[in-house]
Design a protein around this motif. Structure first.
Motif, PDB file in Angstrom:
ATOM      1  N   THR A   1       0.814  -1.222   0.000  1.00  0.00           N
ATOM      2  CA  THR A   1       0.000   0.000   0.000  1.00  0.00           C
ATOM      3  C   THR A   1       0.845   1.269   0.000  1.00  0.00           C
ATOM      4  OG1 THR A   1      -0.165  -0.264   2.406  1.00  0.00           O
ATOM      5  CG2 THR A   1      -2.016  -1.054   1.075  1.00  0.00           C
ATOM      6  N   LYS A   2       2.123   1.162   0.314  1.00  0.00           N
ATOM      7  CA  LYS A   2       3.005   2.331   0.220  1.00  0.00           C
ATOM      8  C   LYS A   2       3.113   2.797  -1.229  1.00  0.00           C
ATOM      9  CE  LYS A   2       7.932   3.539   0.807  1.00  0.00           C
ATOM     10  NZ  LYS A   2       7.802   4.805   1.568  1.00  0.00           N
ATOM     11  N   TYR A   3       2.928   1.852  -2.154  1.00  0.00           N
ATOM     12  CA  TYR A   3       3.105   2.160  -3.574  1.00  0.00           C
ATOM     13  C   TYR A   3       1.798   2.133  -4.355  1.00  0.00           C
ATOM     14  CZ  TYR A   3       7.700   0.501  -1.999  1.00  0.00           C
ATOM     15  OH  TYR A   3       8.866   0.288  -1.300  1.00  0.00           O
ATOM     16  N   TYR A   4       0.862   1.239  -3.933  1.00  0.00           N
ATOM     17  CA  TYR A   4      -0.327   1.018  -4.762  1.00  0.00           C
ATOM     18  C   TYR A   4      -1.388   0.325  -3.927  1.00  0.00           C
ATOM     19  CZ  TYR A   4      -3.113  -0.687  -8.749  1.00  0.00           C
ATOM     20  OH  TYR A   4      -4.115  -0.950  -9.658  1.00  0.00           O
ATOM     21  N   SER A   5      -2.637   0.798  -4.037  1.00  0.00           N
ATOM     22  CA  SER A   5      -3.727   0.226  -3.243  1.00  0.00           C
ATOM     23  C   SER A   5      -4.790  -0.446  -4.097  1.00  0.00           C
ATOM     24  CB  SER A   5      -4.399   1.321  -2.396  1.00  0.00           C
ATOM     25  OG  SER A   5      -3.464   1.874  -1.490  1.00  0.00           O
ATOM     26  N   GLY A   6      -4.611  -0.473  -5.396  1.00  0.00           N
ATOM     27  CA  GLY A   6      -5.613  -1.057  -6.272  1.00  0.00           C
ATOM     28  C   GLY A   6      -5.613  -2.579  -6.261  1.00  0.00           C
TER      29      GLY A   6
END
Length: 610
Positions: free
Chosen positions: A352-357
């Motif tokens: 989630t630091k980079y992407y939450s999709g």
């Protein structure tokens, strides 16, 4: 959630499965990262109660356990009837898999016993034959990604060999060999060499993490990253307790000589007559209690190197470059070609630091995030090491540089530009025989991070690498899971290790991970690629892919099993080998089952009961 602050990690000075003191700060940091991602308690109540194995009543089982306590001492026999604890890599459970594909209570032990010597192992085997109770031996139980310490048959009694059988029995300075018990970790062996002042003379070969058993890793045909990386090829001599009612002990190779063979046991692995060591590797034919191992002479110098390659399409031409260099030993260690995403995830941050999709992280985001790192944006990263005096290293490194730079955009990373905490330095330590504690940081990618591995073997060819990568990419896309492949290149083959990282507390994600793994196993087998190692939940399926000539290999394995283990007490189902008492009773797992258990077990060998 676990309380804070977390208890300190045990060190080798006070626990056989501890870490060297030099790694304590690193261990503390890694542990903090793991627990920061936990959303559930480490302690799990056993809602199904004591997992009594099929074929024996609970009262009879408890009476048998009392017999074992009387023989071994009550403190060395522990029932597993109330709760289980997960911990983390350096404080792992020996009752179950802390990174399960199924429910935590599915592959779980009923009790754990701790023998201190070969005679006590024999006693346990005789006890199991008397009561028809399945037993499951582990060295240290750190086979994470492949099932950990979990028994394949629910309710088996785990024999934890490591806790009280952890002696380094010999280190021979002349022959560069050692003889160890199952509880000796790569950490412990390395530290003992240092303590004896032998660290500058000889090295060990270590896998990515050093906390596992030298015996356990080798018998399961694990790998390391020096020129001695094929651990099974580097062993010499086994002592084994057989699973029959008399619990016979044998030594293989030169150890079978009437005087015990200690003089040449670790120098020559074959002895005279049929070479039997292989049947005790990845099998349930015996319990290994001692093993000899070769040690690597200090090569007189070493130098790590790292190259990045910009495009996924570089994979095939890279393999065509790597193959002749590896076969000729210009590339001289079991090196790694890793995908850029794994290089990012090993930093230990949550996804989630980079992407939450949902679904695999888009390539554009991966490249953008990698651009912020010392590695830079890339599709592939190659980690290698050159050995020998400086002039010899220079000759080899110049050849490698010229070859790799045939790939447009290839970049050699200058180690002087890399910070001390860059993953490159962990690979540098491992490839020079120093066990580390860095690799599993990528499980923090998901909360309650767990992983399971897809591990097919293929030739070192561009077409083969491309086929395997494309099938993995297709199945990961369908499952909505990030793809993190690494090609580990041997002399004439390569292991593709794809680590599926998932949330162990998310039943839906576990199911998607299992389906992805099963689909890849079938896809790879259809193309002629077989797995070399797998999770206990997948062993039946993988064994089934080795089906040439109407499953002739499995028929042979079954014959050996029934001869050596007539009552079927030792690790039933391991590597898909089921004893006669379990065979064809629904124990095999091929996918979609709601339980890991079959319907009952058969009678004792030779019994007339139906």
């Amino acid at each position: 959630m676990s309380p804070s602050p977390l208890p300190s990690t045990p060190t080798l000075s006070n626990a056989h499965d501890g870490i060297p003191s030099r790694l304590l700060l690193k261990a503390t940091s890694a542990k903090d990262l793991i627990y920061a991602g936990k959303t559930v308690s480490d302690t799990i109540h056993l809602t199904r109660g004591l997992p009594v194995p099929q074929g024996i009543s609970k009262p009879a089982f408890l009476a048998a356990i009392d017999d074992l306590k009387s023989a071994l001492g009550a403190e060395h026999v522990q029932l597993n009837d109330t709760e289980i604890k997960n911990g983390w890599y350096m404080e792992h459970p020996n009752t179950h898999d802390m990174m399960p594909l199924f429910d935590f209570e599915e592959f779980v032990a009923s009790a754990v016993v701790y023998p201190s010597c070969v005679a006590e192992v024999q006693m346990i085997v005789r006890w199991a034959n008397k009561h028809l109770i399945p037993i499951f031996p582990i060295s240290m139980g750190r086979n994470l990604g492949y099932g950990g310490a979990a028994p394949r048959v629910r309710g088996s009694v785990t024999i934890d060999l490591g806790k009280r059988m952890a002696k380094i029995l010999s280190i021979n300075e002349d022959d560069f060999t050692c003889l160890v018990e199952p509880g000796v970790s790569f950490y412990a062996l390395h530290e003992e060499l240092q303590r004896r002042g032998l660290g500058d003379k000889m090295w060990i070969d270590t896998p990515d993490l050093g906390g596992g058993s030298v015996v356990g890793n080798t018998v399961d045909r694990g790998v390391g990253y020096t020129p001695y990386g094929d651990h099974w090829a580097c062993h010499s001599g086994l002592e084994v307790v057989l699973p029959g009612p008399d619990a016979q002990v044998l030594r293989t190779g030169m150890g079978a000589l009437g005087v015990g063979g200690e003089n040449t046991w670790q120098c020559f692995p074959y002895g005279f007559g049929p070479y039997s060591d292989g049947i005790f590797s990845q099998s349930n034919f015996g319990i290994v209690t001692k093993m000899g191992m070769t040690l690597m002479p200090n090569p007189g110098g070493f130098e790590s190197f790292m190259y990045t390659f910009p495009n996924e399409s570089d994979l095939a031409p890279l393999m065509e470059i790597i193959r002749p260099l590896r076969i000729s030993n210009i590339l001289e260690n079991v090196a790694q070609l890793r995908h850029g995403l794994q290089t990012l995830s090993v930093k230990g941050h949550p996804r989630t630091k980079y992407y939450s999709g949902f679904g695999p992280m888009p390539d554009a985001i991966v490249r953008t995030e990698l651009e912020k790192t010392a590695t830079g944006a890339c599709a592939w990263v190659y980690y290698g090491m050159s050995y020998g005096p400086a002039p010899i290293r220079k000759l080899k490194l110049d050849l490698i540089d010229s070859a790799f730079k045939q790939i447009r955009g290839a970049k050699k990373i200058d180690p002087a530009t890399l910070p001390a905490d860059e993953y490159f330095w962990s690979r540098d330590r491992i490839a020079s025989g120093t066990p580390d504690l860095e690799e599993l940081k990528w499980v923090n990618w998901m909360p309650n991070g767990a992983h399971a591995a897809f591990s097919p073997v293929s030739p070192i060819r561009g077409a083969d690498a491309t086929k395997l990568y494309e099938l993995a990419k297709k199945r990961h896309m369908e499952a909505g899971i990030d793809l993190m492949p690494a090609f580990c290149v041997g002399l004439r083959e390569m292991h593709l290790i794809v680590e599926i990282v998932y949330d162990a507390a998310d039943a839906g994600m576990r199911r998607r991970a299992e389906k992805c793994l099963r689909d890849m196993i079938d896809d790879a087998a259809a193309l002629g690629y077989g797995e070399y190692r797998t999770h206990i939940a997948l062993m039946d399926q993988v064994a089934g892919t080795y089906s040439w000539n109407d499953h002739a290999l499995m028929k042979f394995n079954n014959q050996l099993k029934d001869s050596l283990d007539p009552n079927g007490i030792l690790a039933p189902g391991r590597c898909g080998i089921w004893p006669q008492r379990y065979r064809n009773r629904g124990w095999e797992l091929k996918g979609g089952e709601s339980s890991s258990e079959g319907v009952g077990v058969g009678p004792r060998a030779g019994s007339s009961k139906i």
